[in-house]
Design a protein around this motif. Sequence first.
Motif, PDB file in Angstrom:
ATOM      1  N   SER A  82      24.729 -23.248  -2.961  1.00  0.00           N
ATOM      2  CA  SER A  82      25.771 -22.231  -2.792  1.00  0.00           C
ATOM      3  C   SER A  82      25.866 -21.719  -1.361  1.00  0.00           C
ATOM      4  N   LEU A 138      12.997 -19.775  -9.286  1.00  0.00           N
ATOM      5  CA  LEU A 138      13.466 -20.796 -10.227  1.00  0.00           C
ATOM      6  C   LEU A 138      12.579 -22.041 -10.198  1.00  0.00           C
ATOM      7  N   ASP A 151      12.820 -24.422 -13.307  1.00  0.00           N
ATOM      8  CA  ASP A 151      14.264 -24.542 -13.535  1.00  0.00           C
ATOM      9  C   ASP A 151      14.885 -25.142 -12.272  1.00  0.00           C
ATOM     10  N   TRP A 152      14.683 -26.426 -12.082  1.00  0.00           N
ATOM     11  CA  TRP A 152      15.064 -27.077 -10.833  1.00  0.00           C
ATOM     12  C   TRP A 152      16.583 -27.167 -10.663  1.00  0.00           C
ATOM     13  N   LYS A 153      17.299 -27.385 -11.737  1.00  0.00           N
ATOM     14  CA  LYS A 153      18.755 -27.549 -11.595  1.00  0.00           C
ATOM     15  C   LYS A 153      19.405 -26.266 -11.120  1.00  0.00           C
ATOM     16  N   ASN A 154      18.998 -25.133 -11.664  1.00  0.00           N
ATOM     17  CA  ASN A 154      19.549 -23.869 -11.189  1.00  0.00           C
ATOM     18  C   ASN A 154      19.047 -23.536  -9.785  1.00  0.00           C
ATOM     19  N   TRP A 191      22.442 -34.720  -9.467  1.00  0.00           N
ATOM     20  CA  TRP A 191      23.143 -33.440  -9.502  1.00  0.00           C
ATOM     21  C   TRP A 191      24.102 -33.264  -8.325  1.00  0.00           C
ATOM     22  N   ASP A 200      15.381 -16.290  -4.882  1.00  0.00           N
ATOM     23  CA  ASP A 200      15.889 -16.772  -6.165  1.00  0.00           C
ATOM     24  C   ASP A 200      15.491 -18.213  -6.415  1.00  0.00           C
ATOM     25  N   PHE A 201      15.684 -19.097  -5.394  1.00  0.00           N
ATOM     26  CA  PHE A 201      15.319 -20.487  -5.685  1.00  0.00           C
ATOM     27  C   PHE A 201      13.805 -20.685  -5.697  1.00  0.00           C
ATOM     28  N   THR A 215      21.433 -25.243  -7.671  1.00  0.00           N
ATOM     29  CA  THR A 215      22.719 -24.527  -7.663  1.00  0.00           C
ATOM     30  C   THR A 215      22.685 -23.366  -6.689  1.00  0.00           C
ATOM     31  N   VAL A 216      21.590 -22.630  -6.683  1.00  0.00           N
ATOM     32  CA  VAL A 216      21.445 -21.498  -5.756  1.00  0.00           C
ATOM     33  C   VAL A 216      21.402 -21.991  -4.307  1.00  0.00           C
TER      34      VAL A 216
END
Length: 496
Positions: free
Chosen positions: A85, A70, A75-78, A132, A66-67, A81-82
């Motif tokens: 987690s 991304l 989409d670095w911010k998400n 972030w 997933d990362f 987030t992944v």
Amino acid sequence: MGKITGFLEFDRIEEGHTPVAERVTNYKEFVIGLTEDQARQQGARCMDCGTPFCSSGCPVNNIIPDFNDLVYRNDWKNAFTVLDSTNNFPEFTGRICPAPCEAACVLNINSDPVGIKSIEHAIIDRAWAEGWVVPRPAARKTGKAVAVVGSGPSGLAAAQQLARAGHAVTVFEKNDRIGGLLRYGIPDFKLDKSHIDKRVAQMQGEGVVFRTGVLVGGLPGEGPGAKVTNLSRETVSAAQLMQEFDAVVLAGGAEHSRDLPVPGRELDGIHFAMEMLPQQNRANAGDKVQEAISAKGKHVIVIGGGDTGSDCVGTSNRHGALSVMQFEVMPMPPEHENGPLTWPYWPIKLRTSSSHEEGVQREFAIATKTFVGDGKGGKTGKVKALRTVQVQLQDGKFNEVPGTEKEWPADLVLLAMGFTNPVASVLEAFGVAKDARGNAKATTDLKGCYTTNVNKVFAAGDMRRGQSLVVWAIREGRQAARAVDEFLMGSSDLPR
């Protein structure tokens, strides 16, 4: 995940390094991370492989596809987030983890794996730069108090998770700075200590209380190589913690260094790796070090072929050693693994670290028989040489090869043969049962997870499993935190 044909179009890109001649003059980090475009290209190589063995190969079970995807999609911010987690401290693992996830990458069967570690490194460095990474204090407090003994990666992970669950967490550290073996075991050129300081500040913002210079039970410096880098100013008994806290997590490191009891071991100039490495880190922090161990102008022999031995090689070269050798009792492994045979498991193969590239002579299948002194002062003389013999591993035993004895000049010998178990006095102070290896006896089964034989006392990380990787310590700290939360509240929303 990534670009459908990316693994066919793009090659693996390794992170860069500052030139050897420049980096050995200082103790700064020298890895040059991937650029944004390089990281995206590496993310594009991630295959839509159906079963992501990389995630199961990672001890914290990072959601790697997933990362990767991304990052490829910018989409670095998400992506952060992944990653956040599942992993409390990607800035540690992105720098010093050996990356078992890459060994398990499906692409690694017959090609170069995706550069997962370098992508992780890029994500977390971007996250810090963009602001972030911020404190996430719990919305509600539980009224429960937890003591965490030890501030290495396991203790820090447990503390952060428990604080986010709403518990009042106090971390006790016997040394004068937070970080455990992250702080005093890993050289600054591999992990700059500012990364620890930033995490401590974040955790303080989440309500974690840190108490340094506090020894919990027992005596400091117990056992071979188990030295406190700065004598604790305060002692807290196990009984006191049991009275003041609703739960206790024992998360200290495996500090007993494996010794080499051969003739001449008592000579001056023979030290455990964990005598020299913490001294250097302390000096880098601006502290005055008494009787500092120096490799400058000396013939150095490092006994032990693992990561700690490699750290000794890099540190000795930065001291200005005349020569550096590294001995390993095991036979030289193959340069390349048989991918289809070993995948997805961690392969045995010859590994050349960045410290090896800085200058070292490596000898395999060699055992030390005697340390030779200079003859001055009897047993209090200084080491001047080692006598060795080649060995063969047969039926699980090392047999000497006749006629292979040899003497090697040595002014400084560093013992880096691994660690055996945590400081026993801490476990004994709490009455915690030990396993056959001297570690805290605690199960990882779902029922009674990370619990010891003593009510409300839990054990995780090196304290429970013995010497291991930082990423395993983080995993155990996170899982122990969930077990403590369940114990205190009856159930837990923390991830396991």
